[in-house]
Design a protein around this motif. Structure first.
Motif, mmCIF file in Angstrom:
data_model
loop_
_atom_site.group_PDB
_atom_site.id
_atom_site.type_symbol
_atom_site.label_atom_id
_atom_site.label_comp_id
_atom_site.label_asym_id
_atom_site.label_seq_id
_atom_site.Cartn_x
_atom_site.Cartn_y
_atom_site.Cartn_z
ATOM 1 N N LEU A 1 0.832 -1.204 0.000
ATOM 2 C CA LEU A 1 0.000 0.000 0.000
ATOM 3 C C LEU A 1 0.870 1.258 0.000
ATOM 4 C CD1 LEU A 1 -2.680 -1.143 2.591
ATOM 5 C CD2 LEU A 1 -3.011 -0.876 0.125
ATOM 6 N N SER A 2 1.958 1.238 0.761
ATOM 7 C CA SER A 2 2.864 2.384 0.782
ATOM 8 C C SER A 2 3.497 2.599 -0.592
ATOM 9 C CB SER A 2 3.956 2.161 1.839
ATOM 10 O OG SER A 2 4.900 3.204 1.813
ATOM 11 N N ALA A 3 3.903 1.519 -1.254
ATOM 12 C CA ALA A 3 4.479 1.634 -2.598
ATOM 13 C C ALA A 3 3.452 2.189 -3.577
ATOM 14 C CB ALA A 3 4.989 0.273 -3.069
ATOM 15 N N ALA A 4 2.185 1.794 -3.444
ATOM 16 C CA ALA A 4 1.140 2.297 -4.347
ATOM 17 C C ALA A 4 0.952 3.800 -4.169
ATOM 18 C CB ALA A 4 -0.165 1.552 -4.091
ATOM 19 N N ARG A 5 0.907 4.271 -2.935
ATOM 20 C CA ARG A 5 0.753 5.715 -2.714
ATOM 21 C C ARG A 5 1.956 6.485 -3.250
ATOM 22 N NH1 ARG A 5 0.749 8.002 1.774
ATOM 23 N NH2 ARG A 5 1.770 6.398 3.066
ATOM 24 N N GLY B 1 -0.683 -2.676 8.712
ATOM 25 C CA GLY B 1 -0.452 -2.111 10.038
ATOM 26 C C GLY B 1 -0.747 -0.618 10.038
ATOM 27 N N ARG B 2 0.285 0.192 10.383
ATOM 28 C CA ARG B 2 0.100 1.636 10.488
ATOM 29 C C ARG B 2 -0.282 2.260 9.148
ATOM 30 N NH1 ARG B 2 5.188 4.232 13.212
ATOM 31 N NH2 ARG B 2 3.809 6.055 12.953
ATOM 32 N N GLU B 3 0.094 1.601 8.044
ATOM 33 C CA GLU B 3 -0.211 2.167 6.730
ATOM 34 C C GLU B 3 -1.712 2.288 6.490
ATOM 35 O OE1 GLU B 3 0.018 3.618 2.897
ATOM 36 O OE2 GLU B 3 1.590 3.481 4.416
ATOM 37 N N ALA B 4 -2.550 1.500 7.201
ATOM 38 C CA ALA B 4 -3.993 1.497 6.957
ATOM 39 C C ALA B 4 -4.633 2.845 7.240
ATOM 40 C CB ALA B 4 -4.654 0.408 7.804
ATOM 41 N N HIS C 1 -3.804 5.659 6.258
ATOM 42 C CA HIS C 1 -3.707 6.563 5.106
ATOM 43 C C HIS C 1 -4.704 6.203 4.001
ATOM 44 C CE1 HIS C 1 -0.135 8.291 6.892
ATOM 45 N NE2 HIS C 1 0.424 7.090 6.950
ATOM 46 N N TRP C 2 -5.640 5.290 4.312
ATOM 47 C CA TRP C 2 -6.617 4.850 3.309
ATOM 48 C C TRP C 2 -8.027 4.992 3.887
ATOM 49 C CZ3 TRP C 2 -5.047 2.746 -1.521
ATOM 50 C CH2 TRP C 2 -3.647 2.647 -1.663
ATOM 51 N N GLY D 1 -5.112 11.065 0.643
ATOM 52 C CA GLY D 1 -4.655 12.247 -0.100
ATOM 53 C C GLY D 1 -3.320 12.689 0.421
ATOM 54 N N GLU D 2 -2.737 13.658 -0.276
ATOM 55 C CA GLU D 2 -1.406 14.127 0.049
ATOM 56 C C GLU D 2 -1.287 14.705 1.441
ATOM 57 O OE1 GLU D 2 1.534 13.879 -1.389
ATOM 58 O OE2 GLU D 2 0.554 12.492 -2.729
#
Length: 492
Positions: free
Chosen positions: A381-385, A457-460, A462-463, A485-486
């Motif tokens: 997910l981080s790579a996609a953003r 984990g923590r990346e969730a 941001h979605w 978003g940014e």
């Protein structure tokens, strides 16, 4: 180099002649002679005249021995033979001159006394043998750079034992130590046979000859030891650099014995390691470094098949690539795709994934296989953003769809033993591809399956959750998420 060789060889031989003169004239026991001072003077004059005559001759012959023939069909081979056989040729020339000196002084002193002639001749012969051994070591050491040059393109061949390290070591021991000690024993034998030497004279003789034997033996032993140790030390230093990861090492090959074969073998080993590393790097660029390292780590070879493991998958595809290829020159299309894939590779590798394959204008990235990865869904997910932001900022002339999914899939080698590839097969791969089609119509171009966000984990954070969509080829709706978003991403 010829001038330096001439100076060193002449100095060694003049020094040896001086030692022989002192021992013959003042140390060796002899019978009472009527005009001992006159005999010494005659020998000194003969020695001076002999040196004045033979030194220029020796330098001239030595120069010829180290000069390439004017007419030769194979200059490289001629130079190789010249350099490698140079020490032996010069040593044989010096030995011949010492042999002439022994004969000359034997004839000069025979008129005075047979015992004196024998003692002087034996001393000259022993001194000549020892000096020849030292000269060989000196010349061989001084010609190392030239030997390394002629042996650089062609390593030393396998030689017979007579030219090997063992016989060379034993030979130098005999020439530098055993022969001088034979002189000491010979002096004692003459004192026993004639019985006219006083204890003081005999003690002085033994001390001087013994000290000379120890000195010459030490010089010869050190020279022979250095001749063996230096090549071994160069190999050891090279291996230490290889152990530290430096594969640009090259050992100079300057020895024509087994040591030279060891030096050349080290170069061959390093060349093989360098080629192996190049192939490994090339293999890693084709299939991914993680896959390459996992394949190299397997000691039982490569097997077809796979294993079920949790993975995360990112799929990215350009929008309107067919139209772009029809309207733009092929070179421009290729350059654009390379820029596009460069951004994709950087974002994926920074997040800990790897590119499984490029498919025309699309790419499939895998996280969590073949190497385990903590929070593979969060990394995908981080790579996609990251990819969505960078494509919008760096390549605004194109549009792309990015889909992310996670779940269990089969990861392994698929194909035939003659041609296979490491890949992942399963529902997350299919779902990511379908989400990519959906992402092409979504602002921002990035969509993720809800199960990938739920497993992160923590990346969730941001979605955000979106609507449910029935993807092509599926009967049940799939909940999807999009990046917040940014601003939210920057706050992370």
């Amino acid at each position: 180099m010829r001038a330096l060789l001439a100076f060193v060889v002449v100095a060694a031989n003049v020094g040896g002649a001086a030692v022989v003169l002192v021992i013959s004239a003042f140390v060796l026991p002899r019978e009472e002679l009527l005009d001992a001072a006159g005999i010494r003077l005659v020998n000194l004059v003969v020695l001076g005249a002999y040196l004045l005559l033979t030194v220029p001759i020796g330098i001239w012959f030595g120069r010829r021995k180290l000069t390439l023939p004017r007419r030769t069909t194979d200059p490289a081979r001629a130079e190789r033979r010249l350099v490698l056989r140079g020490p032996a040729r010069i040593t044989w020339m010096i030995a011949f001159l010492w042999l002439l000196a022994a004969v000359l002084f034997c004839l000069v002193n025979l008129r005075y006394s047979g015992r004196l002639a024998f003692s002087v001749t034996a001393t000259v012969a022993i001194g000549g043998i020892t000096t020849c051994a030292l000269c060989y070591l000196l010349v061989e050491r001084m010609l190392r750079r030239a030997a390394a040059r002629v042996l650089s393109g062609r390593p030393p061949e396998r030689r017979r034992l007579v030219t090997g390290v063992m016989l060379r070591s034993v030979g130098f021991w005999a020439l530098g130590t055993a022969v001088p000690l034979c002189g000491v024993m010979l002096a004692g034998l003459l004192a026993l046979v004639y019985g006219d030497s006083s204890p003081t004279q005999l003690a002085v003789t033994m001390l001087v000859l013994g000290g000379t034997a120890i000195g010459t033996g030490l010089l010869t032993a050190v020279g022979a030891a250095r001749a063996i140790a230096d090549p071994v030390l160069t190999v050891r230093r090279a291996l230490a650099r290889v152990q530290d990861g430096d594969l640009d090492v090259r050992v100079p090959v300057y020895d024509n014995t087994e040591l030279g074969q060891l030096q050349a073998g080290t170069n061959g080993m390093v060349e093989g390691l360098r080629e192996r590393e190049r192939i490994r790097d090339l293999f890693g660029r084709h299939v991914g470094r993680d896959v390459a390292e996992a394949a190299a780590a397997r000691g039982d070879g490569i097997r077809l098949g796979g294993e079920l493991r949790p993975v995360a998958v990112l799929f990215v595809d350009l929008v309107g690539s067919t139209t772009m290829a029809a309207r733009r020159p092929p070179e421009e299309v290729v350059a654009l795709l390379n820029r596009f894939f460069g951004v994709v590779v950087e974002c994926v590798e920074q997040a800990g994934g790897w590119i499984n394959k490029f498919e025309g204008d699309a790419a499939l990235a895998v996280f969590g296989a073949p190497m385990d990865l903590d929070d593979a869904p969060g990394a995908a997910l981080s790579a996609a953003r990251c990819l969505g932001r960078r494509l919008a900022a760096e390549m605004p002339e194109i549009e792309a769809g990015i889909g992310v999914s996670a779940g269990d899939a089969v990861a392994g080698n698929i194909g035939d033993p003659r041609r296979y590839e490491y890949t992942v097969i399963g529902d997350p791969v299919n779902e990511a591809a379908r989400l990519t089609e959906l992402a092409k119509s979504v602002p921002g171009g990035v969509v993720a399956a809800a199960r990938a966000v739920d497993a992160a984990g923590r990346e969730a954070r941001h979605w955000r959750a979106g609507r449910e969509v029935v993807l092509r080829g599926r009967d049940t709706p799939t909940p999807v998420h999009t990046p917040i978003g940014e601003p939210a991403a920057a706050a992370r």
